[in-house]
Design an enzyme around this catalytic site. Structure first.
Site, mmCIF file in Angstrom:
data_model
loop_
_atom_site.group_PDB
_atom_site.id
_atom_site.type_symbol
_atom_site.label_atom_id
_atom_site.label_comp_id
_atom_site.label_asym_id
_atom_site.label_seq_id
_atom_site.Cartn_x
_atom_site.Cartn_y
_atom_site.Cartn_z
ATOM 1 N N LYS A 136 0.843 -1.195 0.000
ATOM 2 C CA LYS A 136 0.000 0.000 0.000
ATOM 3 C C LYS A 136 0.879 1.246 0.000
ATOM 4 O O LYS A 136 1.577 1.521 0.967
ATOM 5 C CB LYS A 136 -0.909 0.045 1.232
ATOM 6 C CG LYS A 136 -1.949 1.167 1.088
ATOM 7 C CD LYS A 136 -2.645 1.505 2.369
ATOM 8 C CE LYS A 136 -1.932 2.536 3.183
ATOM 9 N NZ LYS A 136 -1.800 3.849 2.534
ATOM 10 N N SER A 143 5.430 6.813 10.473
ATOM 11 C CA SER A 143 5.584 7.509 11.756
ATOM 12 C C SER A 143 5.716 6.520 12.914
ATOM 13 O O SER A 143 5.184 5.405 12.863
ATOM 14 C CB SER A 143 4.392 8.429 11.985
ATOM 15 O OG SER A 143 3.213 7.662 12.054
ATOM 16 N N THR A 144 6.392 6.958 13.964
ATOM 17 C CA THR A 144 6.562 6.117 15.144
ATOM 18 C C THR A 144 5.210 5.793 15.766
ATOM 19 O O THR A 144 4.969 4.675 16.227
ATOM 20 C CB THR A 144 7.499 6.823 16.148
ATOM 21 O OG1 THR A 144 8.791 6.885 15.531
ATOM 22 C CG2 THR A 144 7.615 6.073 17.451
ATOM 23 N N VAL A 201 2.231 5.373 14.316
ATOM 24 C CA VAL A 201 1.560 4.268 13.617
ATOM 25 C C VAL A 201 2.371 2.979 13.802
ATOM 26 O O VAL A 201 1.805 1.894 13.964
ATOM 27 C CB VAL A 201 1.339 4.609 12.118
ATOM 28 C CG1 VAL A 201 0.798 3.411 11.360
ATOM 29 C CG2 VAL A 201 0.389 5.786 11.985
ATOM 30 N N GLU A 205 10.368 0.650 10.246
ATOM 31 C CA GLU A 205 11.365 1.696 10.006
ATOM 32 C C GLU A 205 10.647 3.012 10.248
ATOM 33 O O GLU A 205 9.781 3.411 9.475
ATOM 34 C CB GLU A 205 11.878 1.569 8.561
ATOM 35 C CG GLU A 205 13.239 2.202 8.382
ATOM 36 C CD GLU A 205 13.139 3.641 7.936
ATOM 37 O OE1 GLU A 205 13.143 4.519 8.816
ATOM 38 O OE2 GLU A 205 13.047 3.868 6.721
ATOM 39 N N CYS A 236 13.406 10.485 6.956
ATOM 40 C CA CYS A 236 13.409 9.901 8.306
ATOM 41 C C CYS A 236 14.776 10.045 8.966
ATOM 42 O O CYS A 236 14.877 10.191 10.171
ATOM 43 C CB CYS A 236 12.970 8.450 8.255
ATOM 44 S SG CYS A 236 13.856 7.483 7.061
ATOM 45 N N GLU A 244 10.215 15.060 16.029
ATOM 46 C CA GLU A 244 10.576 14.969 14.612
ATOM 47 C C GLU A 244 9.738 15.998 13.853
ATOM 48 O O GLU A 244 8.517 15.960 13.894
ATOM 49 C CB GLU A 244 10.272 13.565 14.086
ATOM 50 C CG GLU A 244 10.632 13.406 12.636
ATOM 51 C CD GLU A 244 10.346 12.011 12.084
ATOM 52 O OE1 GLU A 244 9.282 11.458 12.381
ATOM 53 O OE2 GLU A 244 11.205 11.491 11.357
HETATM 54 P P1 NAI Z 1 1.890 7.721 8.695
HETATM 55 O O1 NAI Z 1 2.755 6.892 9.546
HETATM 56 O O2 NAI Z 1 0.500 7.993 9.164
HETATM 57 O O3 NAI Z 1 1.749 7.064 7.246
HETATM 58 C C1 NAI Z 1 2.625 6.130 6.679
HETATM 59 C C2 NAI Z 1 1.841 5.045 5.982
HETATM 60 O O4 NAI Z 1 1.077 4.306 6.931
HETATM 61 C C3 NAI Z 1 0.837 5.537 4.948
HETATM 62 O O5 NAI Z 1 0.802 4.630 3.888
HETATM 63 C C4 NAI Z 1 -0.482 5.510 5.711
HETATM 64 O O6 NAI Z 1 -1.605 5.386 4.875
HETATM 65 C C5 NAI Z 1 -0.301 4.275 6.550
HETATM 66 N N1 NAI Z 1 -1.098 4.231 7.783
HETATM 67 C C6 NAI Z 1 -1.573 5.277 8.508
HETATM 68 N N2 NAI Z 1 -2.217 4.813 9.588
HETATM 69 C C7 NAI Z 1 -2.159 3.471 9.557
HETATM 70 C C8 NAI Z 1 -2.617 2.438 10.420
HETATM 71 N N3 NAI Z 1 -3.272 2.711 11.538
HETATM 72 N N4 NAI Z 1 -2.346 1.157 10.089
HETATM 73 C C9 NAI Z 1 -1.646 0.871 8.990
HETATM 74 N N5 NAI Z 1 -1.202 1.802 8.132
HETATM 75 C C10 NAI Z 1 -1.440 3.093 8.417
HETATM 76 O O7 NAI Z 1 2.619 9.075 8.401
HETATM 77 P P2 NAI Z 1 1.954 10.456 7.937
HETATM 78 O O8 NAI Z 1 0.696 10.748 8.673
HETATM 79 O O9 NAI Z 1 1.850 10.426 6.491
HETATM 80 O O10 NAI Z 1 3.040 11.488 8.426
HETATM 81 C C11 NAI Z 1 2.992 11.990 9.759
HETATM 82 C C12 NAI Z 1 4.372 12.135 10.322
HETATM 83 O O11 NAI Z 1 5.001 10.870 10.396
HETATM 84 C C13 NAI Z 1 5.325 12.969 9.500
HETATM 85 O O12 NAI Z 1 5.185 14.299 9.704
HETATM 86 C C14 NAI Z 1 6.640 12.453 9.976
HETATM 87 O O13 NAI Z 1 6.989 13.054 11.190
HETATM 88 C C15 NAI Z 1 6.384 10.988 10.197
HETATM 89 N N6 NAI Z 1 6.776 10.168 9.032
HETATM 90 C C16 NAI Z 1 7.942 9.484 9.096
HETATM 91 C C17 NAI Z 1 8.364 8.753 8.010
HETATM 92 C C18 NAI Z 1 9.636 8.008 8.020
HETATM 93 O O14 NAI Z 1 10.133 7.654 6.965
HETATM 94 N N7 NAI Z 1 10.188 7.708 9.150
HETATM 95 C C19 NAI Z 1 7.606 8.724 6.766
HETATM 96 C C20 NAI Z 1 6.359 9.425 6.819
HETATM 97 C C21 NAI Z 1 5.994 10.124 7.916
#
Ligand code: NAI
Length: 790
Positions: A191, A244-245, A247, A265, A299, A397
């Site tokens: 996804k 995100s941490t 999730v 990750e 990240c 972050e």
């Molecule tokens: P997110 O962690 O919500 O989204 C990442 C992925 O997880 C997306 O595909 C999303 O649809 C999916 N997702 C969301 N909730 C889920 C759940 N309950 N179960 C399974 N999958 C789920 O990140 P978001 O909201 O896009 O970004 C928020 C913050 O997270 C950013 O501002 C940043 O601080 C951090 N982040 C960190 C990343 C990294 O590479 N470490 C990448 C993206 C965001």
């Protein structure tokens, strides 16, 4: 002034826009509306939502919101495809991966343009970094597909993998997930992030075009709910997540007890340390890359500058000058440094964080010569000073173009500041003194350390974090290992009743079974009374009381963890010394074998002599491993080596199984100790006396105080306390399924790495447990990138 003179004077670039035509033509060929890619075919679009170009807010396409039924269809397809795909020879799978790599290269400009349109990152980055790395990942893993049988001889693929990725490197994260999964013989449901699904859909079409067997790769688009449907689907064998941490923790809790493989990750707040002897101009350029690459939406972004006080003023002044010359604007312009943020919601989030940091006293600098485009999601690069470690902008972050700067005086202070974070993904060190840099690198709690460089990535070099940055590695051998599991795991049977003896309860009448001698706890090298001042009787198989041990509680565990943390110098003791001490432990145990054999027999009625002999042999085995289970030196395609260093997790909680009172504990603590972890051991609740007898053996074997701590009591109660304790880095629990679920769930709080037996019978006498099975679980790899050349 003539025109050429003017150009020399201003050193200004003209615009160099990339054309969007081909990407637009591809979107149009799909009527700008996409279904999912399931079982090798496109589904009819269901309920859809828009994906926009963040640089100007225009809609690019409508994509489908995946429902649980869509996920279920994808799982069915992936399951059906798994048998034939995993049965292909490695060479056959390698050819498919190679074909994907070639196709990505062939269409690299289309991928790059589509990525920039959908995500807002500068075309220079998608063209020169993201897409070439994607191709490199598929090439590298074509090789693994072919060699996996030989290199991982006792392993099999998980089966169907659910993969959920973020929006910051949409296609690159897809490659990091799909390439190793397919190479290992798994099939996948991926996804993409809801904000950036288009390159994943283009990738699906590539899979179709190269004739990848249907169902091997399934792409289901959607938001968090679709991700949840993947995480909770019972037909999925492994979940790999980047995001995100918050999730990540939710996914850890949701998968607890399911037996699904899991790699996470997550976020970071990576330090960027500049010592006074650094090449300052290079360190400034590195910093531009560390924090303004992809607008800081990375990240592993070097978002915390730690600069030595003696050069702070000069460094900050140079940095401000450099910031003022960064070019911000249309990401499709090839000479742009800073493009668009991914979405309005991210801009708002960052502005909000900055307002909070400002209210807490931070001083925020933004170049005033820079103007923002009138439309789209743009933010100026920002430098934050005058902050303490508690400031929101230092602790959280930000995931944007915001650098926070602090200073340090000594290398020790730099390390302390660098590690003062809940995260542990990456770190950068700048110093011309290689001795200093190599002294600091192992002291940083991070999965990746870059010396005199930053943001180096390669498919052959593992990437992943410590602490709340998650666990598991992507890339290289470790990354392949994360998509394979031991062949024999599927044959494990539930623990037989005889080996799963219920822990003895407190005697109904507390005075019953009272004996003169009560074994104490063993904490920090000293025997100590239980905090509860209660004891637990120990019975023979016929029910006769044969001893008493302390009934450990939360306070005893806290004391033990504190002692184990204080003893972490063990991790830097030489492997040779650790081996010597384990050999010595074995020798001293062997010396008293008759006494230990009699004690085992008294508690279990089993063959004590045999078990003691096995325990001694196991100590020998891991003494032998201490200086052999080590790292590698990778040769990525640039002038650098990456030293993959095997490091201990830190403090490990180990809850031994009820059966085999001596071997059950020794088989688990020996690998942990050999690798440099310190341990809080909870021995068999039913038969703890074999371990309480061990105190004197430990004391006579030169084990430093606090390296082994022993708390007796109820296994499940103590496991829960250990799982909830933030000072524990890893937790192994041998016990029933229900308690294993509890341990995994409670461990989500600080994302400690766990191993649980889930009520299955791991026959620890088996020699398969004499090697890397537990060694790998007691360690994590840190990759230290070291450039060379003058
Ligand atoms: P997110 O962690 O919500 O989204 C990442 C992925 O997880 C997306 O595909 C999303 O649809 C999916 N997702 C969301 N909730 C889920 C759940 N309950 N179960 C399974 N999958 C789920 O990140 P978001 O909201 O896009 O970004 C928020 C913050 O997270 C950013 O501002 C940043 O601080 C951090 N982040 C960190 C990343 C990294 O590479 N470490 C990448 C993206 C965001």
């Amino acid at each position: 002034m003539n025109k050429i003179a003017q150009i020399f004077h201003s050193l200004d670039y003209g615009p160099a826009p990339e054309g969007p035509d081909q990407a637009i033509a591809w979107l149009d060929s799909h009527n700008r509306t996409f279904g999912h890619f399931i079982d090798g075919a496109w589904t009819t679009p269901g309920k859809t939502f828009a994906t926009n170009n963040p640089a100007n807010g225009t809609e690019l396409a409508q994509i489908s919101a995946g429902t649980p039924a869509d996920v279920d269809a994808a799982v069915t397809a992936a399951r059906a495809a798994f048998g034939p795909w995993s049965a292909l020879s490695g060479y056959e799978r390698a050819k498919y991966l190679y074909a994907i790599a070639r196709a990505v290269q062939k269409h690299s400009r289309l991928f790059a343009v589509l990525e920039t349109l959908d995500n807002g990152k500068p075309i220079r980055e998608s063209r020169d970094i993201d897409i070439p790395l994607v191709a490199r990942h598929f090439y590298h893993h074509a090789g693994w597909a072919q060699h996996a049988d030989r290199e991982f001889p006792d392993a099999v693929p998980y089966g169907v993998c659910g993969q959920i990725i973020p929006w910051n490197f949409p296609l690159l994260m897809l490659a990091w997930k799909i390439a190793p999964a397919l190479a290992a013989g798994n099939t996948v449901i991926l996804k993409p992030a809801e904000l950036t699904s288009l390159t994943a859909l283009l990738f699906a079409e590539i899979c179709e075009r190269i004739g990848l067997p249907k169902g091997v790769v399934n792409i289901v688009t959607g938001e968090g709910e679709t991700g949840e449907a993947i995480v909770s689907h019972p037909g999925i064998d492994k979940i790999a997540f980047t995001g995100s941490t918050e999730v990540g923790k939710a996914i850890r809790a949701a998968t607890a007890g399911t037996g699904k493989g899991l790699s996470l990750e997550l976020g970071g707040k990576s330090p960027y340390i500049v010592f006074e002897d650094a090449d300052i101009d290079s360190a400034i350029e590195g910093l531009v890359d560390a924090i303004w690459f992809n607008q800081g939406q990375v990240c592993c972004a070097g978002s915390r500058l730690l600069v030595q006080e003696s050069i702070e003023t000069r460094f900050i002044a140079k940095l401000k000058t450099r910031m003022a010359s960064l070019r911000l604007g249309d990401p499709m312009d090839k000479s742009i440094d800073i493009g668009a943020m991914v979405a309005p919601i991210q801009v708002e989030r960052i502005k909000d964080l900055m307002a909070r940091g400002g209210a807490e006293g931070a001083v925020i600098y933004e170049p005033d010569n820079m103007s923002l485009p009138s439309a789209g999601c743009f933010l100026k690069p920002a430098l934050v000073t005058n902050v303490s470690p508690a400031n929101t902008l230092v602790a959280e972050e930000i995931f944007g173009p915001v650098l926070v700067a602090m200073s340090f005086r000594t290398p020790e202070e730099a390390v302390a500041l660098a590690n003062n974070t809940k995260y542990g993904l990456a770190a950068t060190i700048w110093s011309e003194n290689i001795n200093l840099a190599l002294d600091i690198a192992p002291k940083l709690k991070a999965g990746v350390v870059w010396i005199n460089g930053t943001n180096n990535f390669d498919a052959a070099v593992g990437f992943g974090g410590h602490k709340e940055s998650g666990f598991g590695r992507e890339g290289g051998r470790e990354g392949m290992g994360a998509y394979l599991k031991p062949k024999w795991e599927k044959d494990l049977k539930p623990t037989p009743a005889s080996a799963a003896v219920e822990p003895s309860a407190r005697a109904t009448n507390p005075l019953d079974g009272h004996l003169d001698q009560t074994a104490k706890m063993y904490i920090g090298g000293k025997q100590s009374r239980p905090d509860s001042a209660y004891n637990r009787p120990v019975f023979s198989p016929s029910g006769t009381p044969i001893g008493e041990v302390g009934d450990g509680n939360r306070k005893d565990i806290r004391n033990a963890v504190e002692a184990a943390r204080a003893a972490l110098g063990w991790s830097t003791t030489s492997a040779h010394t650790r081996a010597q001490i384990l050999y010595y432990l074995a020798e001293n145990l062997d010396y008293r074998r008759d006494e230990f054999a009699a004690r085992i027999n008294a508690q279990t009625g089993e063959d004590g002599a045999g078990e003691v002999a096995l325990a001694v042999e196991r100590l020998f085995a891991f003494a032998g491993w201490a200086d052999k289970y080590d790292g590698a030196v990778h040769n990525p395609p640039l002038r650098a080596v990456a030293a993959a260093m095997v490091e201990p997790l830190g403090v490990m909680g180990i809850i031994a199984p009820p059966s085999r009172p001596l071997l059950g504990s020794i088989a688990l603590i020996a690998p942990a100790l050999a690798m440099g972890n310190t341990v809080v051991l909870v021995p068999s609740a039913q038969s703890p006396l074999s371990i309480t007898d061990l105190y004197q053996v430990i004391e006579t074997s030169d084990v430093p105080n606090g390296v082994i701590n022993i708390v007796t009591g109820d296994s499940v109660t103590l496991a829960k306390t250990l799982a909830e304790h933030d000072g524990v880095d890893g937790l192994w629990f041998a016990g029933n399924a229900e308690a294993s679920t509890m341990v995994e769930k409670a461990s989500a709080s600080n994302l400690k790495q766990t191993w649980t037996s889930r009520g299955l019978y791991y026959d620890l006498a088996d020699r398969r447990f004499e090697g890397d099975y537990f060694l790998s679980k007691a360690t994590q790899i840190k990759n230290v990138w070291i450039p060379y050349g003058a």
